[in-house]
Design a protein around this motif. Sequence first.
Motif, PDB file in Angstrom:
ATOM      1  N   ARG A 156       0.972  -0.981   0.071  1.00  0.00           N
ATOM      2  CA  ARG A 156       0.036   0.151  -0.140  1.00  0.00           C
ATOM      3  C   ARG A 156       0.842   1.221  -0.004  1.00  0.00           C
ATOM      4  O   ARG A 156       1.941   1.383   0.656  1.00  0.00           O
ATOM      5  CB  ARG A 156      -1.019  -0.017   1.308  1.00  0.00           C
ATOM      6  CG  ARG A 156      -1.914  -1.144   1.252  1.00  0.00           C
ATOM      7  CD  ARG A 156      -2.929  -0.992   2.427  1.00  0.00           C
ATOM      8  NE  ARG A 156      -3.896  -1.957   2.425  1.00  0.00           N
ATOM      9  CZ  ARG A 156      -4.682  -2.083   3.188  1.00  0.00           C
ATOM     10  NH1 ARG A 156      -4.989  -1.275   4.223  1.00  0.00           N
ATOM     11  NH2 ARG A 156      -5.791  -3.105   3.058  1.00  0.00           N
ATOM     12  N   VAL A 157       0.474   2.278  -0.745  1.00  0.00           N
ATOM     13  CA  VAL A 157       1.138   3.656  -0.822  1.00  0.00           C
ATOM     14  C   VAL A 157       0.138   4.629  -0.259  1.00  0.00           C
ATOM     15  O   VAL A 157      -1.183   4.573  -1.201  1.00  0.00           O
ATOM     16  CB  VAL A 157       1.465   3.913  -2.219  1.00  0.00           C
ATOM     17  CG1 VAL A 157       2.394   5.146  -2.277  1.00  0.00           C
ATOM     18  CG2 VAL A 157       2.619   2.855  -2.708  1.00  0.00           C
ATOM     19  N   ALA A 158       0.497   5.237   0.736  1.00  0.00           N
ATOM     20  CA  ALA A 158      -0.521   6.543   1.203  1.00  0.00           C
ATOM     21  C   ALA A 158      -0.644   7.654   0.321  1.00  0.00           C
ATOM     22  O   ALA A 158       0.682   8.008  -0.016  1.00  0.00           O
ATOM     23  CB  ALA A 158      -0.200   6.807   2.811  1.00  0.00           C
ATOM     24  N   PHE A 159      -1.779   8.297   0.113  1.00  0.00           N
ATOM     25  CA  PHE A 159      -1.613   9.410  -0.649  1.00  0.00           C
ATOM     26  C   PHE A 159      -1.105  10.558   0.283  1.00  0.00           C
ATOM     27  O   PHE A 159      -1.305  10.579   1.474  1.00  0.00           O
ATOM     28  CB  PHE A 159      -2.818  10.021  -1.341  1.00  0.00           C
ATOM     29  CG  PHE A 159      -3.425   9.117  -2.428  1.00  0.00           C
ATOM     30  CD1 PHE A 159      -3.324   9.836  -3.690  1.00  0.00           C
ATOM     31  CD2 PHE A 159      -3.477   7.829  -2.319  1.00  0.00           C
ATOM     32  CE1 PHE A 159      -3.705   9.071  -4.668  1.00  0.00           C
ATOM     33  CE2 PHE A 159      -3.843   7.227  -3.565  1.00  0.00           C
ATOM     34  CZ  PHE A 159      -3.849   7.811  -4.874  1.00  0.00           C
ATOM     35  N   ARG A 160      -0.352  11.623  -0.250  1.00  0.00           N
ATOM     36  CA  ARG A 160       0.026  12.904   0.630  1.00  0.00           C
ATOM     37  C   ARG A 160      -0.710  14.199  -0.036  1.00  0.00           C
ATOM     38  O   ARG A 160      -1.268  14.189  -0.995  1.00  0.00           O
ATOM     39  CB  ARG A 160       1.311  13.239   0.129  1.00  0.00           C
ATOM     40  CG  ARG A 160       2.426  12.125   0.690  1.00  0.00           C
ATOM     41  CD  ARG A 160       3.853  12.399   0.557  1.00  0.00           C
ATOM     42  NE  ARG A 160       4.609  11.349   1.160  1.00  0.00           N
ATOM     43  CZ  ARG A 160       5.948  11.438   1.018  1.00  0.00           C
ATOM     44  NH1 ARG A 160       6.679  12.532   0.394  1.00  0.00           N
ATOM     45  NH2 ARG A 160       6.695  10.491   1.530  1.00  0.00           N
ATOM     46  N   PRO A 161      -1.393  15.044   1.052  1.00  0.00           N
ATOM     47  CA  PRO A 161      -1.797  16.355   0.593  1.00  0.00           C
ATOM     48  C   PRO A 161      -0.986  16.917  -0.432  1.00  0.00           C
ATOM     49  O   PRO A 161       0.234  16.938  -0.363  1.00  0.00           O
ATOM     50  CB  PRO A 161      -2.009  16.922   1.858  1.00  0.00           C
ATOM     51  CG  PRO A 161      -1.754  15.803   3.147  1.00  0.00           C
ATOM     52  CD  PRO A 161      -0.823  14.986   2.454  1.00  0.00           C
ATOM     53  N   VAL A 162      -1.760  17.805  -1.208  1.00  0.00           N
ATOM     54  CA  VAL A 162      -0.992  18.558  -2.358  1.00  0.00           C
ATOM     55  C   VAL A 162      -1.115  20.101  -1.769  1.00  0.00           C
ATOM     56  O   VAL A 162      -2.096  20.496  -1.087  1.00  0.00           O
ATOM     57  CB  VAL A 162      -2.068  18.543  -3.637  1.00  0.00           C
ATOM     58  CG1 VAL A 162      -1.060  19.351  -4.800  1.00  0.00           C
ATOM     59  CG2 VAL A 162      -1.889  17.316  -3.995  1.00  0.00           C
ATOM     60  N   ALA A 163      -0.136  20.680  -1.633  1.00  0.00           N
ATOM     61  CA  ALA A 163       0.099  21.997  -1.147  1.00  0.00           C
ATOM     62  C   ALA A 163      -0.527  22.993  -1.826  1.00  0.00           C
ATOM     63  O   ALA A 163      -0.534  23.087  -3.058  1.00  0.00           O
ATOM     64  CB  ALA A 163       1.592  22.235  -1.091  1.00  0.00           C
ATOM     65  N   GLY A 164      -1.429  23.754  -1.096  1.00  0.00           N
ATOM     66  CA  GLY A 164      -2.061  24.835  -2.059  1.00  0.00           C
ATOM     67  C   GLY A 164      -3.418  24.461  -2.544  1.00  0.00           C
ATOM     68  O   GLY A 164      -4.148  25.158  -3.271  1.00  0.00           O
ATOM     69  N   ALA A 165      -3.947  22.946  -2.323  1.00  0.00           N
ATOM     70  CA  ALA A 165      -5.213  22.599  -2.754  1.00  0.00           C
ATOM     71  C   ALA A 165      -5.818  22.018  -1.644  1.00  0.00           C
ATOM     72  O   ALA A 165      -5.421  21.140  -1.110  1.00  0.00           O
ATOM     73  CB  ALA A 165      -4.792  21.763  -4.214  1.00  0.00           C
ATOM     74  N   ALA A 166      -7.037  22.411  -1.445  1.00  0.00           N
ATOM     75  CA  ALA A 166      -7.860  21.686  -0.368  1.00  0.00           C
ATOM     76  C   ALA A 166      -8.640  20.806  -1.121  1.00  0.00           C
ATOM     77  O   ALA A 166      -8.947  20.286  -2.001  1.00  0.00           O
ATOM     78  CB  ALA A 166      -8.977  22.777  -0.095  1.00  0.00           C
ATOM     79  N   ASN A 167      -8.273  19.495  -0.004  1.00  0.00           N
ATOM     80  CA  ASN A 167      -9.045  18.175  -0.355  1.00  0.00           C
ATOM     81  C   ASN A 167      -8.506  17.446  -1.384  1.00  0.00           C
ATOM     82  O   ASN A 167      -9.050  16.630  -2.313  1.00  0.00           O
ATOM     83  CB  ASN A 167     -10.461  18.001  -0.617  1.00  0.00           C
ATOM     84  CG  ASN A 167     -11.076  18.907   0.629  1.00  0.00           C
ATOM     85  OD1 ASN A 167     -10.892  18.666   1.783  1.00  0.00           O
ATOM     86  ND2 ASN A 167     -12.362  19.401   0.598  1.00  0.00           N
ATOM     87  N   MET A 168      -7.165  17.714  -1.715  1.00  0.00           N
ATOM     88  CA  MET A 168      -6.426  17.001  -2.838  1.00  0.00           C
ATOM     89  C   MET A 168      -5.152  16.405  -2.500  1.00  0.00           C
ATOM     90  O   MET A 168      -4.493  16.978  -1.638  1.00  0.00           O
ATOM     91  CB  MET A 168      -5.979  18.255  -3.811  1.00  0.00           C
ATOM     92  CG  MET A 168      -5.422  17.782  -5.057  1.00  0.00           C
ATOM     93  SD  MET A 168      -6.612  17.071  -6.190  1.00  0.00           S
ATOM     94  CE  MET A 168      -7.542  18.498  -6.775  1.00  0.00           C
ATOM     95  N   PHE A 169      -5.102  15.097  -2.845  1.00  0.00           N
ATOM     96  CA  PHE A 169      -4.223  14.176  -2.427  1.00  0.00           C
ATOM     97  C   PHE A 169      -3.422  13.637  -3.934  1.00  0.00           C
ATOM     98  O   PHE A 169      -4.059  13.443  -4.826  1.00  0.00           O
ATOM     99  CB  PHE A 169      -4.724  12.999  -1.692  1.00  0.00           C
ATOM    100  CG  PHE A 169      -5.274  13.483  -0.557  1.00  0.00           C
ATOM    101  CD1 PHE A 169      -4.627  13.508   0.770  1.00  0.00           C
ATOM    102  CD2 PHE A 169      -6.566  13.732  -0.327  1.00  0.00           C
ATOM    103  CE1 PHE A 169      -5.151  13.982   2.259  1.00  0.00           C
ATOM    104  CE2 PHE A 169      -7.067  14.176   0.845  1.00  0.00           C
ATOM    105  CZ  PHE A 169      -6.385  14.309   2.091  1.00  0.00           C
ATOM    106  N   GLU A 170      -2.171  13.058  -3.679  1.00  0.00           N
ATOM    107  CA  GLU A 170      -1.595  12.638  -4.602  1.00  0.00           C
ATOM    108  C   GLU A 170      -0.501  11.521  -4.256  1.00  0.00           C
ATOM    109  O   GLU A 170      -0.047  11.347  -3.119  1.00  0.00           O
ATOM    110  CB  GLU A 170      -0.695  13.436  -5.713  1.00  0.00           C
ATOM    111  CG  GLU A 170       0.484  14.388  -4.865  1.00  0.00           C
ATOM    112  CD  GLU A 170       1.305  15.264  -5.693  1.00  0.00           C
ATOM    113  OE1 GLU A 170       0.872  15.495  -6.800  1.00  0.00           O
ATOM    114  OE2 GLU A 170       2.291  15.572  -5.282  1.00  0.00           O
TER     115      GLU A 170
END
Length: 715
Positions: A193-207
């Motif tokens: 499993r690979v956990a998503f990380r939050p995208v800086a400057g974008a709300a509710n966005m993960f990558e």
Amino acid sequence: MWPLAGLAIIVLGLAAWRLTPLGPLPAAAVARRLDRRYPALEDSAGLLLLPAENLSLLEQFQQQRVAGRLTQLTKSEEQLLPVDFRRPGLLALGLLVAGAAAWAWPMASPRGAIPAAVAVHFNAPPARPGAPAPARILETQLLVTPPAYTRRGEFAPAQASFRCPQGARIRWRVRVSRPVAGGAPVLEMDGHRVAFRPVAGAANMFEAKQIMNASALYRLRFAGTVSDDYAIDVQADQAPAVRILTPRAYTLVPARGARPEVPVRALLHDDYGLSRAELIITVAQGAGEAVKFREVRRDLSGALGPQPAQTTVGSLLNLKQLGLTYGDELYFYISARDNNGHSARSDAYLVQWQDTAQAAGVSGLMGGPKVAPAYFRSQRQLIIDTQKLLAERKNLTLSELTTRANELGADQQALRLRYGKFMGEELEPGLGVTAGPETEAQPAPRAESHSPIAEDDDAPAPTAPAAGHDDHDHEASAPAGGNASPTAETDALLQPYIHKHDDAETADFLEPAVKTKLRAVLDQMWAAELRLRTAQPAAALPYEYRALRLLKEVQQQTRAFVKKAGFAPPAAPEPNLRLTGDLKGAAAPRLQAQVPAPAAQPAVRGALAWLAASTAGQPARPADARLLEPAGAALAQAALQQPGAYLGALRDLRHLLADVRAGRPSCPDCRRTVARALTDLLPPPPPADAAPPTPDRLARRYFQNLSSQPKVNAH
């Protein structure tokens, strides 16, 4: 960014360290620069740095002279050693601009197609009435960055299942409806499993990012919901393909009438691009043990400037420029390398420059005798070479046919003489014998029916008289006549007591029976040599076969067979067992057991049984999901190998599992798709025995009428 910043700091520190000595410039360096700039100082500016008392008279005069000229230069020149900062300044400015462009390139370079949202289906449980809407993934974006060796830009796949080159970097970016306490979305791939990380400057966005080196299946998990399985087909980089168009695998350059040049052309192909091509030539000069090898390399990368996927390269082999002479040869092959570092090479090709002696056709007449046993050809090799000569006879001229047949005859003669040594033949029979009247000491040669020049070749070869050596019964003949030797009487007295091992008739190397067959072998070789010398290879072939067959018989006859030493079991007590009728322990033991055959793929068969029962109307229970989960694992392995055939069925099986766990009626279309895919996974059934064909209507009536006929008794 941090690695780039650290690299920039290291470069600046190195530049500062290199520029530090420019501040306190030493006086000796200044003197050397003055001498290079002003010839009037006569390379003597360094004398101004030395005290006058340590110099000789001539050096003091030169010191005063240089001091006066330096004073004049100081009055006429504003700066003795001016420093031009224009070129270093322009170079530094260009480097700064290039660094700024490289720094801004990842942000300003085109990213190919803008990542668009792809359809990712989630198996979410039904929402309860009045409950708030659960958190879910609203949008999924994919971006594929191929590796540098492909020379391709980034692209956004249109579907969740896609294809990419090996080593590509995949970026998943998802937008969720609202964050949950359970954490960020998770990418599940190949058991990890690979956990998503939050995208800086974008709300509710993960990558999430992953480098793909092998094909795999993946799915997304968020807030208790799991998406369908999707496939990533990774295309491995293939090695280059090299195919030589010209010349042929073996090229013989004539000694006369042709230029000693051989053009080489090859076709190179690669899936992403070629970076290097090279021609490797190995030159072999000399003959025998004095052969010298030398390697020459030629770079053919001039035609690979834009790194094409397919191109044609060529070169010209000039034998004189490579240092070859008549009789030398060279081997060459072409190697290619692609952008990823994979290399391949072609087969080795041979180019030979014909020898002038072979071109003149006198190698078989003027060449020296073959005395090295390692170069003797066997009888089997002579047969193979004769057959090859017959196969190529249509393409050869009369002189070439005669030359090659004569060479084979010379090899047959060498082999015959080699076997003749076992018969006591030191030289050719007849060599050195002068013509003259027949005497008792020198009788005339006997005419035998098995002579190699006899026309009746099918006559059986006479057996040679056996010569015994144990009884020493040698026949003596008293020499007489005018040609008798002065010691003839003494030789006649010693004749019964002398072994003449150099005589073909009295040699005792072999047994008499073996000598008889070996004499027949020599006769067949005589006949084969005669026809080869007269350019009749087809007529010589039967005699060569007979000689080979007789040689094999001689080999079998000269072998010694000994009894194998081993364990000798004791004699069986026959008097105690014979005629007793006791058969106890006589039969071999045999064990029999009925073992049922193991069922093939029980998980798949169990799931198919449940699907058949569900189609017949049996209600589904949540516990039935345990029958479908093992079949899902087998279907996932098949979907990994063939995504196009089983990925849709795997998706329908996920929906079916969700319906069974929730207690909802299953989808009929999903059942049919899953049943068809699971049936394909089963091995084919063994072929059943074919039923005997039933007689047709006409045959039945015929047999009925035949059986209803009254029986007539014949008297």
